[in-house]
Design an enzyme around this catalytic site. Sequence first.
Site, PDB file in Angstrom:
ATOM      1  N   LYS A   1      -2.169  -1.371   7.717  1.00  0.00           N
ATOM      2  CA  LYS A   1      -3.480  -0.929   7.837  1.00  0.00           C
ATOM      3  C   LYS A   1      -4.289  -1.544   8.979  1.00  0.00           C
ATOM      4  O   LYS A   1      -5.423  -1.128   9.589  1.00  0.00           O
ATOM      5  CB  LYS A   1      -4.073  -1.053   6.664  1.00  0.00           C
TER       6      LYS A   1
ATOM      7  N   ARG B   1       0.835  -1.263  -0.028  1.00  0.00           N
ATOM      8  CA  ARG B   1      -0.105  -0.122   0.167  1.00  0.00           C
ATOM      9  C   ARG B   1       0.950   1.180  -0.246  1.00  0.00           C
ATOM     10  O   ARG B   1       1.991   1.172   0.386  1.00  0.00           O
ATOM     11  CB  ARG B   1      -1.019  -0.078   1.447  1.00  0.00           C
TER      12      ARG B   1
ATOM     13  N   HIS C   1      -3.726  -9.365   3.106  1.00  0.00           N
ATOM     14  CA  HIS C   1      -5.291  -9.425   3.310  1.00  0.00           C
ATOM     15  C   HIS C   1      -5.732 -10.587   4.313  1.00  0.00           C
ATOM     16  O   HIS C   1      -5.291 -11.603   4.162  1.00  0.00           O
ATOM     17  CB  HIS C   1      -5.898  -9.512   1.900  1.00  0.00           C
TER      18      HIS C   1
ATOM     19  N   ARG D   1      -1.742  -1.646  -6.745  1.00  0.00           N
ATOM     20  CA  ARG D   1      -1.869  -2.735  -5.418  1.00  0.00           C
ATOM     21  C   ARG D   1      -2.879  -3.856  -6.344  1.00  0.00           C
ATOM     22  O   ARG D   1      -2.769  -5.057  -6.131  1.00  0.00           O
ATOM     23  CB  ARG D   1      -2.828  -2.462  -4.206  1.00  0.00           C
TER      24      ARG D   1
END
Length: 370
Positions: free
Chosen positions: A236, A211, A348, A325
Amino acid sequence: MGQITKRGEYQWRAKVRRKGFPEQSRTFTYREDAEKWVRMVESEQETTGFIDRREADKTTLAAVLQRYQREVTPSKKSAAIESVKIDVLLRDQALVGLKMTAVTSAEVAKWRDRRLKEVTGGTVNREIDVLSTVFNHARREWDIHVENPIRSIKRPEKARARDRRFSSEEESYLLAALTGGERLVDGTFSKGARNPWLLPLVKLAIETAMRRGELLSLTWENVDLERQTAHLPDTKNGDSRTVPLSTRAVAILKALPTPEADEDVEGEAEVQRTGAVFPTTALALRKGFARAIERAQEQYRADCKQAKRRPIPGFLEDVHFHDTRHEAASRLAEKLTNVLELSAMTGHRDLRMLKRYYHPRAEDLAKKLG
């Protein structure tokens, strides 16, 4: 017991006094509204469902938003983005000028419709999320007892998930537009990106699926070129992550400018890299990337005109840095067929979210079919 007195020609003052409860008072334009309010408060007190609304009656939504922005927002990872959203909300006086008790679902719905004339549904939904969070916090932490009106309004339809990928020609023109920008002899700059960190940053983003914030926070202390890893202590989603680096990614990092070497006692040059890998800012990246897109489009149209061929519609249009991304995740999926390995690479935790970043091209799938 309740008491209603007339104050002026168009004001009715309602008070409720009951032993064991704080005195409640409120002013109304019509006597009927005052009577209804008195009955409601007395009923709540009798059934032990009493809610002290004095703070909510005298506090505007603007004051609550400003307090939240001042006291709570700075502690969040998304502080800068959330602060901007609160600033946007504060500009709508028709909503934020209301007392907290007057901010009903109907008033929020009116604000929603006004915003939808200016921005997309996705943007409005993110601003609604901030409003909802502020209402919940005010009720739990600041004794501003009001129902969260967000629960009763209809949210705008969610925007379709982005599936923007770069064609090989688009990528070529974009990377070319990120070069140049050197200072000439006469003191001016050549055409191109003046920020020398943009090109390698974009290249590394496409290679690793990191990111923007992860790239900008990456430090040399957390990069191990020998082991081909880049450690991200704080991402994040709140977890740390170590990103594997391909040989191309390592080459991009090795090619970055280094500090001047210091001669050690044996006369050999030893270079110690410390600090940020990309010493630039999010604002500089955003502006530089947008300008590079414009330069790339301009050059593409000029080349098409010279070659007497029609430009491809939509060339490098609707492109954001975050699309790197999506592009990286789609490319990595071709190399890492194990979905768990791919999620470890991209960071993720939710495989459903990972799916939103994988956009295989139909022609590539057709080649696999034979």
